[in-house]
Scaffold this active site. Structure first.
Site, PDB file in Angstrom:
ATOM      1  N   HIS A  29      40.307  21.010  34.968  1.00  0.00           N
ATOM      2  CA  HIS A  29      39.939  22.113  34.089  1.00  0.00           C
ATOM      3  C   HIS A  29      40.624  23.416  34.510  1.00  0.00           C
ATOM      4  CE1 HIS A  29      36.778  24.743  32.023  1.00  0.00           C
ATOM      5  NE2 HIS A  29      37.209  23.950  31.070  1.00  0.00           N
ATOM      6  N   LYS A  85      43.420  26.360  35.064  1.00  0.00           N
ATOM      7  CA  LYS A  85      44.500  26.967  34.277  1.00  0.00           C
ATOM      8  C   LYS A  85      45.304  27.857  35.214  1.00  0.00           C
ATOM      9  CE  LYS A  85      41.252  26.070  30.969  1.00  0.00           C
ATOM     10  NZ  LYS A  85      39.842  25.716  31.224  1.00  0.00           N
ATOM     11  N   ASP A 134      58.332  31.376  40.091  1.00  0.00           N
ATOM     12  CA  ASP A 134      59.210  31.804  41.190  1.00  0.00           C
ATOM     13  C   ASP A 134      58.450  32.251  42.433  1.00  0.00           C
ATOM     14  OD1 ASP A 134      61.469  31.235  39.719  1.00  0.00           O
ATOM     15  OD2 ASP A 134      61.745  33.288  38.999  1.00  0.00           O
ATOM     16  N   HIS A 178      34.372  32.004  25.321  1.00  0.00           N
ATOM     17  CA  HIS A 178      34.913  30.977  26.208  1.00  0.00           C
ATOM     18  C   HIS A 178      35.169  31.526  27.605  1.00  0.00           C
ATOM     19  CE1 HIS A 178      37.954  27.833  27.462  1.00  0.00           C
ATOM     20  NE2 HIS A 178      37.039  27.092  26.892  1.00  0.00           N
ATOM     21  N   LYS A 237      34.951  33.191  31.464  1.00  0.00           N
ATOM     22  CA  LYS A 237      34.294  32.926  32.738  1.00  0.00           C
ATOM     23  C   LYS A 237      34.636  34.110  33.643  1.00  0.00           C
ATOM     24  CE  LYS A 237      36.140  28.868  30.968  1.00  0.00           C
ATOM     25  NZ  LYS A 237      35.108  28.549  30.037  1.00  0.00           N
ATOM     26  N   ASP A 261      28.403  45.133  41.400  1.00  0.00           N
ATOM     27  CA  ASP A 261      28.508  46.502  41.881  1.00  0.00           C
ATOM     28  C   ASP A 261      29.784  47.160  41.331  1.00  0.00           C
ATOM     29  OD1 ASP A 261      26.065  46.246  43.124  1.00  0.00           O
ATOM     30  OD2 ASP A 261      26.913  45.654  45.045  1.00  0.00           O
TER      31      ASP A 261
END
Length: 401
Positions: A115, A117, A122, A289, A291, A296
């Site tokens: 899952h 991404k 380089d 979608h 996350k 603080d």
């Protein structure tokens, strides 16, 4: 192979909101690549975004850039064969994580997904977030396009991200060791960043532990925007404790979900959280979608991990944990904006509405999902493998391997 990641100082970080900001930056980086591109993703679609990715990769391949692409066997199970063939013919190495046969036309590899991404170019610039390569991450063009986030980073943290991508491929013997890129990424900014991965061997709780540290140490505010929210008991307990000690705890969750059942699961936790002072907002403009979270005035996290049993206990995930006041303020202002202008606050009265069987279902669902990863473990075990991504063709056509 065990890799122990540490906090890295001297990084530059840029928040990218939705595909309209993410895709152009990634494609520009790919087009400027000189040596190497490492890309991991859950999904690539053969749509306007996927074709834009393909075109940028083909341009890089013409310059003899080494390209390693890894996709998930569930998320990218239906990628067009011509798409795959064109990339492979250009010399691009394509890998698939845990390809599994269908049963009665249904995908069977439901759990322990890749899952993550990740894009690394380089060894100089990297991208991490929750955005897949598909037009459904363009809410400006699609009213039901997903609301999501990623970050672009430069600096010493890029070495760790590259090492994580390399390690996954080495563990599955998909590649030989990558050549060293000289020099190592220099310090270029003020952000301290920690890379945390979650796997099913050496790093099973790293992302969860970083969330717990932030929640326990929060003194003033804690805002979590998460697509699929059904956290572990430890996270649920610490959120309640933080609210009790006076921290302003806010959850921004799906109010326009892409999977309606996920909202039902999340809403089953509303009453106990509201009762201890946690504020909950449902984002109504489009499917959420993201996350992303802040604590603080310095701590931020962005990545691929939801706060649910799949992400916390089964999937391969990656998050960046960032100490940077500028990024924290930018994320705070954005989340407050969508909270005030695109969300509806959940009240105890609205949370209490529902049929008589909702309360017992909440109890059953909570305890079932707490133990869900262990239940999945009762199934016949298999070791997911990374294999070359092949082209599905008729018998008359050559199969690329």
């Amino acid at each position: 192979m065990f890799v122990n990641f540490e906090w890295r100082e001297g990084n530059q970080v840029e928040l990218l909101i939705n595909g309209c900001q993410f895709f152009p930056r990634v494609f520009d980086s790919i087009r400027s690549a000189r040596h190497e591109i490492l890309l991991e993703t859950f999904i690539i679609f053969d749509d306007q975004v996927g074709r834009g990715l393909k075109d940028a990769l083909l341009e890089a391949a013409e310059r003899q850039v080494r390209i390693e692409i890894t996709v998930d066997g569930y998320g990218t199970a239906d990628l067009n064969s011509d798409y795959i063939a064109e990339l492979r013919a250009a010399g691009i190495n394509m890998h698939i994580y845990d390809p599994r046969p269908r049963r009665f036309g249904m995908r069977t590899n439901l759990f322990r997904r890749l899952h993550r991404k990740i894009v690394v170019v380089d060894g100089e610039v990297a991208y991490i977030g929750g955005i897949n390569f598909g037009a459904d991450h363009l809410p400006e063009k699609d009213p039901m396009g997903k609301q999501d986030y990623a970050v672009r980073v430069r600096g010493p943290i890029v070495d760790d991200i590259r090492a994580a991508a390399e390690t996954l491929l080495l563990e599955h013997q998909a590649i030989q060791e990558l050549p060293a890129l000289m020099p190592a990424a220099p310090e270029v900014g003020e952000a301290a960043i920690l890379l945390a991965v979650r796997d099913n061997h050496t790093h099973p709780t790293d992302i969860e532990e970083q969330y717990l540290l932030a929640i326990r140490s929060a003194t003033s505010r804690l805002i979590i925007a998460n697509a699929y929210f059904f956290p572990s008991y430890r996270i649920w307990h610490e959120l309640a404790n933080a609210s009790r000690r006076g921290v302003n705890v806010i959850l921004i969750l799906q109010g326009q979900p892409d999977r309606p059942w996920t909202k039902n699961l999340s809403s089953s936790l509303y009453n106990p959280l509201l009762s201890v002072g946690v504020r909950i907002f449902e984002y109504k403009e489009r499917p959420l979608h993201g996350k992303i979270a802040i604590a603080d005035h310095e701590w931020t996290t962005v990545g691929s991990s939801n706060l649910d049993p799949l992400s916390l206990s089964l999937n391969l995930e990656v998050n960046l944990f960032i100490r940077d006041t500028k990024l924290n303020r930018e994320v705070y202002e954005h989340l407050v904006d969508i909270m005030n202008n695109s969300s509806q606050e959940v009240t105890p009265e609205s949370a209490a509405k529902g049929p008589w069987w909702r309360a017992p279902l909440t109890v059953v669902s909570f305890h079932f999902l707490r133990h869900f990863p262990n239940i999945v473990g009762w199934r016949p075990a298999h070791s997911p493998k990374i294999k070359p991504l092949t082209v599905k063709t008729s018998k008359k056509k050559r199969v690329l391997r």
